[in-house]
Scaffold this motif. Structure first.
Motif, PDB file in Angstrom:
ATOM      1  N   ILE A   1      53.009  38.910  51.295  1.00  0.00           N
ATOM      2  CA  ILE A   1      53.228  38.632  49.875  1.00  0.00           C
ATOM      3  C   ILE A   1      54.364  39.511  49.339  1.00  0.00           C
ATOM      4  N   GLY A   2      54.305  40.803  49.637  1.00  0.00           N
ATOM      5  CA  GLY A   2      55.344  41.706  49.143  1.00  0.00           C
ATOM      6  C   GLY A   2      56.667  41.591  49.888  1.00  0.00           C
ATOM      7  N   THR A   3      56.624  41.078  51.112  1.00  0.00           N
ATOM      8  CA  THR A   3      57.851  41.000  51.915  1.00  0.00           C
ATOM      9  C   THR A   3      58.542  39.642  51.819  1.00  0.00           C
ATOM     10  N   VAL A   4      57.770  38.549  51.715  1.00  0.00           N
ATOM     11  CA  VAL A   4      58.366  37.208  51.772  1.00  0.00           C
ATOM     12  C   VAL A   4      58.033  36.338  50.550  1.00  0.00           C
ATOM     13  N   VAL A   5      56.763  36.229  50.239  1.00  0.00           N
ATOM     14  CA  VAL A   5      56.356  35.280  49.189  1.00  0.00           C
ATOM     15  C   VAL A   5      56.835  35.741  47.813  1.00  0.00           C
ATOM     16  N   LEU A   6      56.559  37.004  47.470  1.00  0.00           N
ATOM     17  CA  LEU A   6      56.958  37.536  46.156  1.00  0.00           C
ATOM     18  C   LEU A   6      57.713  38.850  46.347  1.00  0.00           C
ATOM     19  N   PRO A   7      58.927  38.792  46.921  1.00  0.00           N
ATOM     20  CA  PRO A   7      59.642  40.050  47.185  1.00  0.00           C
ATOM     21  C   PRO A   7      60.003  40.814  45.913  1.00  0.00           C
ATOM     22  N   ASP A   8      59.975  40.112  44.755  1.00  0.00           N
ATOM     23  CA  ASP A   8      60.293  40.790  43.496  1.00  0.00           C
ATOM     24  C   ASP A   8      59.039  41.166  42.702  1.00  0.00           C
ATOM     25  N   ALA A   9      57.903  41.141  43.354  1.00  0.00           N
ATOM     26  CA  ALA A   9      56.657  41.486  42.647  1.00  0.00           C
ATOM     27  C   ALA A   9      56.802  42.854  41.988  1.00  0.00           C
ATOM     28  N   GLU A  10      56.274  42.953  40.768  1.00  0.00           N
ATOM     29  CA  GLU A  10      56.414  44.201  39.995  1.00  0.00           C
ATOM     30  C   GLU A  10      55.639  45.347  40.639  1.00  0.00           C
ATOM     31  N   LEU A  11      54.570  45.009  41.356  1.00  0.00           N
ATOM     32  CA  LEU A  11      53.796  46.052  42.047  1.00  0.00           C
ATOM     33  C   LEU A  11      53.369  45.527  43.416  1.00  0.00           C
ATOM     34  N   LYS A  12      53.640  46.329  44.445  1.00  0.00           N
ATOM     35  CA  LYS A  12      53.230  45.962  45.807  1.00  0.00           C
ATOM     36  C   LYS A  12      52.323  47.061  46.349  1.00  0.00           C
ATOM     37  N   ILE A  13      51.242  46.633  46.943  1.00  0.00           N
ATOM     38  CA  ILE A  13      50.303  47.599  47.504  1.00  0.00           C
ATOM     39  C   ILE A  13      50.029  47.208  48.948  1.00  0.00           C
ATOM     40  N   PHE A  14      50.084  48.186  49.837  1.00  0.00           N
ATOM     41  CA  PHE A  14      49.707  47.933  51.231  1.00  0.00           C
ATOM     42  C   PHE A  14      48.356  48.595  51.427  1.00  0.00           C
ATOM     43  N   LEU A  15      47.350  47.740  51.597  1.00  0.00           N
ATOM     44  CA  LEU A  15      45.968  48.220  51.669  1.00  0.00           C
ATOM     45  C   LEU A  15      45.507  48.200  53.117  1.00  0.00           C
ATOM     46  N   THR A  16      45.093  49.355  53.607  1.00  0.00           N
ATOM     47  CA  THR A  16      44.681  49.379  55.001  1.00  0.00           C
ATOM     48  C   THR A  16      43.495  50.313  55.201  1.00  0.00           C
ATOM     49  N   ALA A  17      42.946  50.300  56.419  1.00  0.00           N
ATOM     50  CA  ALA A  17      41.869  51.206  56.834  1.00  0.00           C
ATOM     51  C   ALA A  17      41.847  51.133  58.361  1.00  0.00           C
ATOM     52  N   SER A  18      41.187  52.078  59.008  1.00  0.00           N
ATOM     53  CA  SER A  18      41.137  52.054  60.480  1.00  0.00           C
ATOM     54  C   SER A  18      40.444  50.764  60.941  1.00  0.00           C
ATOM     55  N   ALA A  19      40.747  50.348  62.170  1.00  0.00           N
ATOM     56  CA  ALA A  19      40.140  49.105  62.702  1.00  0.00           C
ATOM     57  C   ALA A  19      38.620  49.245  62.753  1.00  0.00           C
ATOM     58  N   GLU A  20      38.128  50.433  63.081  1.00  0.00           N
ATOM     59  CA  GLU A  20      36.673  50.649  63.181  1.00  0.00           C
ATOM     60  C   GLU A  20      36.011  50.525  61.804  1.00  0.00           C
ATOM     61  N   ALA A  21      36.637  51.133  60.813  1.00  0.00           N
ATOM     62  CA  ALA A  21      36.067  51.043  59.448  1.00  0.00           C
ATOM     63  C   ALA A  21      36.067  49.598  58.982  1.00  0.00           C
ATOM     64  N   ARG A  22      37.128  48.874  59.295  1.00  0.00           N
ATOM     65  CA  ARG A  22      37.211  47.475  58.861  1.00  0.00           C
ATOM     66  C   ARG A  22      36.174  46.620  59.576  1.00  0.00           C
ATOM     67  N   ALA A  23      35.977  46.899  60.877  1.00  0.00           N
ATOM     68  CA  ALA A  23      34.994  46.118  61.650  1.00  0.00           C
ATOM     69  C   ALA A  23      33.585  46.364  61.121  1.00  0.00           C
ATOM     70  N   GLN A  24      33.306  47.604  60.792  1.00  0.00           N
ATOM     71  CA  GLN A  24      31.985  47.954  60.279  1.00  0.00           C
ATOM     72  C   GLN A  24      31.701  47.204  58.973  1.00  0.00           C
ATOM     73  N   ARG A  25      32.691  47.204  58.083  1.00  0.00           N
ATOM     74  CA  ARG A  25      32.511  46.517  56.791  1.00  0.00           C
ATOM     75  C   ARG A  25      32.367  45.016  56.990  1.00  0.00           C
ATOM     76  N   ARG A  26      33.218  44.441  57.842  1.00  0.00           N
ATOM     77  CA  ARG A  26      33.178  42.999  58.066  1.00  0.00           C
ATOM     78  C   ARG A  26      31.853  42.577  58.690  1.00  0.00           C
ATOM     79  N   MET A  27      31.344  43.427  59.608  1.00  0.00           N
ATOM     80  CA  MET A  27      30.076  43.097  60.258  1.00  0.00           C
ATOM     81  C   MET A  27      28.960  43.028  59.210  1.00  0.00           C
ATOM     82  N   LEU A  28      28.912  44.016  58.328  1.00  0.00           N
ATOM     83  CA  LEU A  28      27.863  44.031  57.297  1.00  0.00           C
ATOM     84  C   LEU A  28      27.992  42.816  56.381  1.00  0.00           C
ATOM     85  N   GLU A  29      29.234  42.459  56.078  1.00  0.00           N
ATOM     86  CA  GLU A  29      29.484  41.307  55.199  1.00  0.00           C
ATOM     87  C   GLU A  29      28.982  40.021  55.861  1.00  0.00           C
TER      88      GLU A  29
END
Ligand code: DC
Length: 228
Positions: free
Chosen positions: A133-161
């Motif tokens: 979104i920030g690189t191609v779709v809306l390169p002029d977006a007023e605010l860009k956020i790159f949201l990340t977390a470790s693969a393990e933390a993400r897997a744990q959350r996704r599993m619970l979901e």
């Protein structure tokens, strides 16, 4: 305060983009656009058509026949339709995740979906999440956020979901799926997942949902002068 603006949130699978962006949209009165859901519709349609989702030509061939609709109900919830069928639940099935990642690597698919995403940003104040979104779709977006977390933390959350939705799965399976999609999404030639140079990095590995939400709101308030 800026009158018309867009907030772009990119990051890998399971970083909490959707939940955080949805809540931030409700909090600040913005329209939340989940672009992954659109790729998931293409993945679902290709799977249903019996197509190998890695086959660029075969996937491209079905694009003109797809009638993907993104509608919002009265509570502001985004629902995805293929024609008249509400596929919002079907696109969340774990087997559709990899189909979505596969089809998203095809340039024809990305080109096909680009205008749909940009139109939303032209017509509304959006908080839009995805991979490019920030690189191609809306390169002029007023605010860009790159949201990340470790693969393990993400897997744990996704599993619970997933388990919360009654979908039977294990940590190992979810982690494998996340690592495979991370690899595919960051290594594809077309619009790979990467942090835009002007994006704010938000790593939520050490934070719970409420803490992450607080940090996201703080960035939005500081950068855009929004109140809330
Ligand atoms: O955000 P998600 O997990 O629902 O996205 C499903 C897939 O779609 C993901 O593996 C990569 C792809 N995608 C993309 O390539 N570009 C986007 N803007 C959003 C999603």
């Amino acid at each position: 305060m800026i009158e018309h603006f867009a907030i772009a949130i990119d990051g890998p699978s399971g970083a909490g983009k959707s939940s955080l962006a949805r809540r931030a949209a409700a909090h600040f009165g913005l329209i939340y656009v989940d672009t992954g859901a659109i790729y998931r519709c293409v993945g679902l349609a290709a799977k249903r058509a019996g197509i190998n989702t890695r086959d660029a030509q075969a996937v491209q061939a079905i694009l003109p026949s797809l009638d993907i609709r993104m509608l919002y109900n009265v509570t502001g919830e985004q629902r995805m339709y293929l024609g008249d069928e509400d596929v919002s639940s079907d696109i969340r099935l774990p087997e559709i995740s990899i189909c979505a990642s596969n089809v998203s690597a095809h340039p024809a698919v990305r080109a096909y979906l680009l205008e749909m995403q940009r139109k939303m940003a032209r017509e509304h104040n959006v908080i839009m999440d995805g991979r490019d979104i920030g690189t191609v779709v809306l390169p002029d977006a007023e605010l860009k956020i790159f949201l990340t977390a470790s693969a393990e933390a993400r897997a744990q959350r996704r599993m619970l979901e997933l388990q919360g939705k009654g979908i039977d799965t294990t940590f190992e399976d979810v982690l494998k799926d996340i690592e495979l999609r991370d690899y595919q999404d960051t290594h594809r030639a077309e619009a790979p997942l990467r942090q835009a140079e002007d994006a704010v990095l938000l790593d939520t590995t050490e934070f719970n949902f409420d803490e992450s939400f607080g940090l996201l709101c703080q960035i939005i308030r500081e950068r855009l002068g929004l109140i809330g």
